[in-house]
Design a protein around this motif. Structure first.
Motif, short mmCIF file in Angstrom:
data_model
loop_
_atom_site.label_atom_id
_atom_site.label_comp_id
_atom_site.label_asym_id
_atom_site.label_seq_id
_atom_site.Cartn_x
_atom_site.Cartn_y
_atom_site.Cartn_z
N LEU B 25 0.86 -1.18 0.00
CA LEU B 25 0.00 0.00 0.00
C LEU B 25 0.90 1.24 0.00
CD1 LEU B 25 -2.64 -1.11 2.63
CD2 LEU B 25 -3.05 -0.68 0.22
N THR B 81 -16.23 2.59 2.75
CA THR B 81 -15.13 3.15 1.95
C THR B 81 -15.35 4.63 1.66
OG1 THR B 81 -14.88 1.00 0.93
CG2 THR B 81 -13.80 2.85 -0.13
N THR B 119 -5.25 11.40 -0.60
CA THR B 119 -5.78 10.30 -1.40
C THR B 119 -4.85 9.09 -1.38
OG1 THR B 119 -4.77 11.41 -3.25
CG2 THR B 119 -7.13 11.70 -2.97
N ASN B 120 -3.98 9.03 -0.38
CA ASN B 120 -3.05 7.91 -0.31
C ASN B 120 -3.79 6.65 0.15
OD1 ASN B 120 -1.03 6.14 0.21
ND2 ASN B 120 0.32 7.68 1.07
N CYS B 121 -3.57 5.56 -0.59
CA CYS B 121 -4.30 4.34 -0.25
C CYS B 121 -3.85 3.77 1.08
CB CYS B 121 -4.15 3.31 -1.36
SG CYS B 121 -2.45 2.90 -1.70
#
Lengths: 353, 200
Positions: B25, B81, B119-121
């Motif tokens: 990730l 989510t 927006t980093n997973c």
């Protein structure tokens, strides 16, 4: 059905909640920022090239607000300076002449042939590692286009003859190609620089003759002919031009037997004569002459050119507003004529050498 | 409180299940911001910061909004989510605004990295895993911190290697992102050595 309704309500309330929170935070924690920063950033080219000495256009914009000079952006040129000046309400100092990159090597594929076939990666830096390159002359331009690759303005291109050509209009003197060139055959000089020594080969004449048809053979003709004391020196088998001394008279180009020196205006070079009727005694030419070869300077005293001191650099011709200078007399082509006329620009004295 | 469990969570998140090297990730900043040590450190600290806060906030959102204790409804499957993304984005924005006013120096140090990680997973991953693993609030926060530390560790190691690669003789075809990917693969491989550390 109720699940969908609940979902909508939950998500909407979440969104509204965050929206309100952000809106309130924006008001409560509002930080005043100078609106001029945004304006200045807009008028900069945005290439982030670093020619100004700051890590990017945004950093330079901030520095300008804090009092940095507004003429640091070379890619932006006059337009950027004008725009920045408008925002900051100040004018740039004396406008420096725009510079561009020049290639100081003329050894194309014909004049300086390849001595081996190189099939590796097409990069000058790589070629240089392989036994000093595939070119007969190991000092000159390899022509694999490291400069072309690095140019952010599409201003330098390798031509069919294997040498790069600089687009005068597009070049902004950002200096990236100068850094990228492993041979150091690119230099930055004013766009109106007329005369350049285009050879960097330090080898003895015998070797240069074999390697390149336009290489400097250190015959020192240019050095002896140069009318300016210290504008050309001979160093380690090579004639070196000292750009701050050179007055662009082109005599060196005229006497060079190997055409290693180029002169953009070689066809024009003549000894000028001032037309007495048209001369207005404005002293412009008198002040511009780099070797004190023009008589005048007093009110209403018409100018006369001292033929024995004139070197034919055409500075007076360019500057005259009254079309009073005619180019009529051929400039002596022999080195003998200029040999003894050295002019020392620091003392303002003509010295015999 | 069970400190032993917290310790296991921390070690697991930093080494065994390192977010970058084992869970894959947050690969984007891992390759993008690892060219210089300084910027890698800035990014790492920003990630630790946001992961911790996000763990905290999303745990509350999950347990009081999506699946309230009353048990009347459970929206975990449909809304989790999107609700978490919304929460994280708003949170980062909020933090940015506050920081600009209250801690301008820190704001400047983190610079562009703070809005970047919105927006980093990896951030979303931490928050989702918190819920999936049934962590309580404290455990979630610990997991958030240690996931961030693990990310920073990987990022700093990568940056150190890449800074040395700059001066190493790398064949031209491998230059840049290609050699970076090879390095990443080797690092990931070496981190699998930790997998025997914790026997569940």
């Amino acid at each position: 059905m109720t699940l969908i309704l609940i979902s909508i309500v939950v998500l909407v309330s979440l969104g509204v909640l965050f929206g309100i929170a952000l809106g309130v935070a924006n008001k409560v924690f509002y930080v005043k920022e100078d609106p001029r920063i945004a304006k200045i950033e807009e008028s900069l080219p945005g290439a982030n090239c670093g020619a100004c000495g700051y890590p990017g256009c945004a950093a330079y914009a901030e520095a300008v607000i804090k009092g940095e000079d507004i003429d640091k952006c070379t890619p932006g040129g006059k337009d950027a300076i004008a725009a920045l000046g408008e925002v900051m309400g100040k004018k740039a100092g004396k406008q420096k002449t725009r510079k561009i990159a020049y290639l100081i090597c003329q050894g194309d594929r014909e004049l300086a042939p390849r001595r081996s076939e190189y099939t590796g990666v097409k990069s000058c830096a790589e070629v240089k590692l392989v036994g000093g390159g595939d070119k007969s002359c190991s000092y000159g331009c390899f022509g694999y286009g490291d400069c072309e690759d690095v140019c952010p303005f599409d201003a330098i291109h390798i031509m069919e003859n294997g040498l790069p050509e600089v687009d005068e209009q597009k070049c902004t003197a950002c200096g990236k190609c100068i850094v990228a060139c492993p041979q150091n055959v690119l230099i930055l000089q004013p766009v109106d620089k007329e005369v350049l020594i285009r050879c960097v080969n330090h080898e003895p004449a015998k070797d240069v003759m074999k390697e390149c048809k336009v290489g400097c053979i250190s015959c020192s003709m240019c050095f002896r002919a140069c009318p300016i004391d210290g504008a050309i020196t001979m160093e380690d088998n090579l004639a070196i031009m000292h750009y701050e001394e050179c007055v662009d008279c082109g005599i060196c180009a005229q006497v060079c037997p190997k055409n290693s020196i180029t002169d953009k205006r070689s066809q024009e070079r003549k000894i000028p004569v001032i037309n007495e009727e048209k001369c207005n005694a404005c002293t412009l030419c008198y002040r511009k002459c780099p070797v004190d070869a023009i008589i005048g300077g007093k009110p209403k005293e018409k100018h006369v050119i001292k033929e024995e001191q004139c070197i034919g650099c055409l500075k007076c011709y360019d500057v005259c507003r009254f079309d009073a200078i005619d180019l009529v007399k051929e400039r002596p082509k022999t080195i003998e004529f200029y040999k003894d006329k050295k002019y020392n620009r620091t003392d303002g004295e003509h010295v015999k050498k | 409180m069970d400190f032993g469990r917290l310790f296991v969570i921390a070690i697991s998140a930093i080494f065994v299940n390192n977010f970058v090297l084992a869970r894959f990730l947050g690969i984007c900043p891992y390759l993008g911001v690892s060219k210089k040590w300084d910027s890698a450190l800035g990014m790492g600290i920003a990630v630790i910061f946001v992961m911790t806060l996000a763990s905290f906030i999303t745990w509350i959102v999950q347990h009081f909004l999506l699946a309230p204790p009353s048990g009347k409804y459970d929206l975990t499957d449909i809304l989790q989510t999107i609700a978490f993304i919304l929460t994280i984005a708003a949170l980062v924005q909020f933090v940015e605004i506050v920081m600009k006013k209250a801690m301008p120096d820190l704001y400047k140090a983190l610079g562009i990295y703070l809005p970047l990680i919105t927006t980093n997973c990896a951030i979303l991953g931490v928050t989702l895993l918190n819920i999936k693993n049934d962590y309580n609030l404290i455990e979630s926060i610990v997991f958030g911190i240690s996931a961030g530390v693990g990310f920073t560790l990987a990022l700093l190691m990568m940056a150190s290697i890449r800074e040395r690669l700059e001066s190493a003789k790398v064949p031209k075809v491998f230059k840049g992102i290609a050699i970076a990917l090879i390095v990443a693969a080797l690092m990931s491989l070496s981190f699998t050595g930790f997998s025997g550390l914790i026997a569940e």
